[in-house]
Design a protein around this motif. Structure first.
Motif, mmCIF file in Angstrom:
data_model
loop_
_atom_site.group_PDB
_atom_site.id
_atom_site.type_symbol
_atom_site.label_atom_id
_atom_site.label_comp_id
_atom_site.label_asym_id
_atom_site.label_seq_id
_atom_site.Cartn_x
_atom_site.Cartn_y
_atom_site.Cartn_z
ATOM 1 N N SER A 3 0.955 -0.820 0.110
ATOM 2 C CA SER A 3 0.078 -0.047 0.137
ATOM 3 C C SER A 3 0.739 0.822 0.218
ATOM 4 O O SER A 3 0.803 2.480 -0.333
ATOM 5 C CB SER A 3 -0.616 0.349 1.078
ATOM 6 N N LEU A 4 2.028 1.315 0.843
ATOM 7 C CA LEU A 4 2.687 2.397 0.437
ATOM 8 C C LEU A 4 3.315 2.609 -0.300
ATOM 9 O O LEU A 4 3.594 3.817 -0.545
ATOM 10 C CB LEU A 4 3.940 2.429 1.864
ATOM 11 N N THR A 5 3.867 1.569 -1.289
ATOM 12 C CA THR A 5 4.905 1.272 -2.432
ATOM 13 C C THR A 5 3.700 2.511 -3.247
ATOM 14 O O THR A 5 4.382 3.451 -3.851
ATOM 15 C CB THR A 5 5.241 0.010 -3.262
ATOM 16 N N ALA A 6 2.661 1.908 -3.616
ATOM 17 C CA ALA A 6 0.627 2.441 -4.432
ATOM 18 C C ALA A 6 0.769 3.423 -4.001
ATOM 19 O O ALA A 6 0.842 5.020 -5.070
ATOM 20 C CB ALA A 6 0.219 1.355 -4.065
ATOM 21 N N ALA A 7 1.080 4.347 -2.430
ATOM 22 C CA ALA A 7 0.862 5.414 -2.499
ATOM 23 C C ALA A 7 1.140 6.214 -3.027
ATOM 24 O O ALA A 7 1.391 7.835 -3.426
ATOM 25 C CB ALA A 7 0.397 5.510 -0.894
ATOM 26 N N LYS A 8 3.314 5.940 -3.227
ATOM 27 C CA LYS A 8 3.487 6.749 -3.542
ATOM 28 C C LYS A 8 3.809 6.853 -4.937
ATOM 29 O O LYS A 8 4.602 8.176 -5.654
ATOM 30 C CB LYS A 8 5.337 6.317 -2.587
ATOM 31 N N TRP A 9 3.108 5.877 -5.650
ATOM 32 C CA TRP A 9 3.532 6.753 -6.822
ATOM 33 C C TRP A 9 2.201 6.940 -7.208
ATOM 34 O O TRP A 9 1.438 7.060 -8.913
ATOM 35 C CB TRP A 9 3.340 4.991 -7.664
ATOM 36 N N VAL A 10 0.964 7.060 -6.895
ATOM 37 C CA VAL A 10 0.153 8.037 -7.317
ATOM 38 C C VAL A 10 0.156 8.712 -8.254
ATOM 39 O O VAL A 10 -1.154 9.298 -8.971
ATOM 40 C CB VAL A 10 -0.759 8.637 -6.323
ATOM 41 N N GLY A 11 1.040 9.453 -8.521
ATOM 42 C CA GLY A 11 1.343 10.644 -8.849
ATOM 43 C C GLY A 11 1.375 10.464 -10.288
ATOM 44 O O GLY A 11 1.412 11.195 -11.593
ATOM 45 N N ALA A 12 1.584 8.866 -10.459
ATOM 46 C CA ALA A 12 2.140 8.811 -12.120
ATOM 47 C C ALA A 12 0.328 8.489 -12.911
ATOM 48 O O ALA A 12 0.627 7.969 -13.906
ATOM 49 C CB ALA A 12 2.388 7.298 -11.820
ATOM 50 N N ILE A 13 -0.603 8.308 -12.417
ATOM 51 C CA ILE A 13 -1.728 8.843 -12.891
ATOM 52 C C ILE A 13 -2.737 10.098 -12.673
ATOM 53 O O ILE A 13 -3.866 10.512 -13.061
ATOM 54 C CB ILE A 13 -2.602 8.141 -12.085
ATOM 55 N N ALA A 14 -1.506 11.216 -12.204
ATOM 56 C CA ALA A 14 -1.754 12.326 -12.905
ATOM 57 C C ALA A 14 -2.442 12.958 -10.964
ATOM 58 O O ALA A 14 -3.348 13.955 -11.245
ATOM 59 C CB ALA A 14 -2.153 12.687 -13.761
ATOM 60 N N CYS A 15 -2.417 12.490 -9.886
ATOM 61 C CA CYS A 15 -3.220 13.274 -8.995
ATOM 62 C C CYS A 15 -2.288 14.153 -8.538
ATOM 63 O O CYS A 15 -0.637 14.189 -9.033
ATOM 64 C CB CYS A 15 -2.972 12.132 -7.330
ATOM 65 N N ASN A 16 -2.906 15.239 -7.805
ATOM 66 C CA ASN A 16 -2.092 16.775 -7.810
ATOM 67 C C ASN A 16 -1.234 15.778 -6.798
ATOM 68 O O ASN A 16 -1.258 15.389 -5.821
ATOM 69 C CB ASN A 16 -2.864 17.819 -7.254
ATOM 70 N N SER A 17 -0.610 17.362 -5.961
ATOM 71 C CA SER A 17 0.532 17.120 -4.896
ATOM 72 C C SER A 17 -0.054 17.329 -3.439
ATOM 73 O O SER A 17 0.101 16.417 -2.970
ATOM 74 C CB SER A 17 1.686 18.757 -4.436
ATOM 75 N N VAL A 18 -1.181 17.603 -3.741
ATOM 76 C CA VAL A 18 -2.030 17.171 -2.288
ATOM 77 C C VAL A 18 -2.227 15.747 -2.186
ATOM 78 O O VAL A 18 -2.518 15.296 -0.848
ATOM 79 C CB VAL A 18 -3.228 18.141 -2.142
ATOM 80 N N THR A 19 -2.673 15.421 -3.533
ATOM 81 C CA THR A 19 -3.273 14.280 -3.319
ATOM 82 C C THR A 19 -1.931 13.047 -2.789
ATOM 83 O O THR A 19 -1.965 11.611 -2.153
ATOM 84 C CB THR A 19 -3.767 13.383 -4.538
ATOM 85 N N ARG A 20 -0.713 13.368 -3.489
ATOM 86 C CA ARG A 20 0.515 12.777 -3.425
ATOM 87 C C ARG A 20 1.213 12.424 -1.835
ATOM 88 O O ARG A 20 1.352 11.419 -1.337
ATOM 89 C CB ARG A 20 1.543 13.472 -4.555
ATOM 90 N N HIS A 21 0.840 14.040 -1.333
ATOM 91 C CA HIS A 21 1.463 13.728 0.332
ATOM 92 C C HIS A 21 0.310 12.870 1.150
ATOM 93 O O HIS A 21 0.750 11.978 1.640
ATOM 94 C CB HIS A 21 1.327 15.389 0.833
ATOM 95 N N ASP A 22 -0.394 13.130 0.893
ATOM 96 C CA ASP A 22 -1.883 12.807 1.700
ATOM 97 C C ASP A 22 -2.034 11.245 1.327
ATOM 98 O O ASP A 22 -2.556 10.685 2.745
ATOM 99 C CB ASP A 22 -3.231 13.424 1.860
ATOM 100 N N ALA A 23 -1.452 10.508 -0.171
ATOM 101 C CA ALA A 23 -1.986 9.086 0.279
ATOM 102 C C ALA A 23 -0.715 8.669 1.018
ATOM 103 O O ALA A 23 -1.526 7.826 1.630
ATOM 104 C CB ALA A 23 -1.715 8.661 -1.401
ATOM 105 N N VAL A 24 0.166 8.797 0.889
ATOM 106 C CA VAL A 24 1.269 8.326 1.971
ATOM 107 C C VAL A 24 1.571 8.550 3.481
ATOM 108 O O VAL A 24 1.201 7.544 4.032
ATOM 109 C CB VAL A 24 2.853 8.706 1.533
ATOM 110 N N VAL A 25 0.610 9.516 3.864
ATOM 111 C CA VAL A 25 -0.223 9.973 5.420
ATOM 112 C C VAL A 25 -0.622 9.108 5.383
ATOM 113 O O VAL A 25 -1.212 8.352 6.909
ATOM 114 C CB VAL A 25 -0.055 11.754 5.166
ATOM 115 N N SER A 26 -1.783 8.280 3.848
ATOM 116 C CA SER A 26 -3.241 7.316 4.955
ATOM 117 C C SER A 26 -2.219 6.092 5.142
ATOM 118 O O SER A 26 -2.851 5.625 6.467
ATOM 119 C CB SER A 26 -4.640 8.020 3.625
ATOM 120 N N VAL A 27 -1.700 5.686 4.315
ATOM 121 C CA VAL A 27 -1.234 4.310 4.658
ATOM 122 C C VAL A 27 -0.933 4.276 6.172
ATOM 123 O O VAL A 27 -1.131 2.964 6.437
ATOM 124 C CB VAL A 27 -0.289 3.983 3.590
#
Length: 238
Positions: free
Chosen positions: A176-200
């Protein structure tokens, strides 16, 4: 094979929670979350959990905790009205941003929709001693925002008001953490990229949520990994 993170839960502030609802970055991040929810299948996971546990009793009222813009609850309602029409949907959030368009779509489904702007603990405390038959609490990517003591308090209050509580949260694992670090690859913005890792890092594994649910009462608890990156928790009164 995926492995759990050998660390305890770590809570950090999420950027989306700090931004004004009308901030362009917040608007874009909420759009990202719709896509991520679809990709992780949370709507279907929760809908199947509700119908499995509630198939012999009527669903009448769903309170979605931390409902945000109401889009997730709308998708959930679309799944459930096939089996249980005329639902009453309560969208609870400190800063609800439910558009008129979303409310109209609820009404087209035959649902009564109610938007409540309130802190979850204040709202639950005000409702102490009130329990309506057929009421379900749902939470999607919401519980991981709280410390253990807060979750214990929330569960204690909620357990006196419902027969069913279902939540879908991040699963705390290396995958999950690895996937969270790659959400930028599907065009998620800086807020989502930060929060995805924090959420996991604030997510759950094993039976962490079950251990916080009150022991009083006759409850069945289910807690397990759901899909590749998600964690399902269901508390159902026998």
């Amino acid at each position: 094979m995926d492995t759990i993170l050998r660390v305890e839960r770590a809570l950090e502030p999420e950027l989306l929670d700090e931004l004004p609802p009308d901030d362009p970055k917040a608007i874009r991040s909420r759009r990202d979350l719709k896509w991520l929810n679809w990709w992780m299948g949370h709507r279907s996971i929760l809908a199947h959990a509700l119908m499995r546990y509630w198939k012999n009793k009527p669903l009448q009222r769903i309170v979605d905790l931390g409902a945000g813009d109401g889009v997730f609850a709308l998708g959930l309602a679309r799944e459930l009205v096939k089996y249980q029409p005329r639902l009453h949907i309560v969208l609870l959030d400190r800063q609800p941003v439910v558009s008129e368009k979303v409310q109209v779509q609820f009404q087209k489904l035959g649902c009564k929709v109610e938007t409540v702007a309130a802190d979850i603990f204040d709202w639950l405390a005000q409702r102490q001693g009130t329990m309506e038959q057929g009421t379900v609490f749902t939470a999607n990517l919401f519980l991981h925002h709280f410390h253990e003591a807060e979750l214990c308090e929330m569960f204690q209050l909620a357990s006196k008001q419902v027969d069913l509580f279902a939540a879908c949260e991040p699963h705390r694992s290396k995958l999950s953490l690895t996937a969270a670090k790659w959400v930028g690859a599907i065009a998620c913005n800086s807020v989502t990229r930060h929060d995805a890792v924090v959420s996991v890092r604030a997510g759950f594994m094993k039976r962490e949520l079950s251990e916080m649910w009150p022991t009083q009462g006759n409850w069945m608890l289910q807690e397990q990994r759901a899909g590749m990156f998600s964690h399902l928790f269901v508390a159902h009164r026998k």
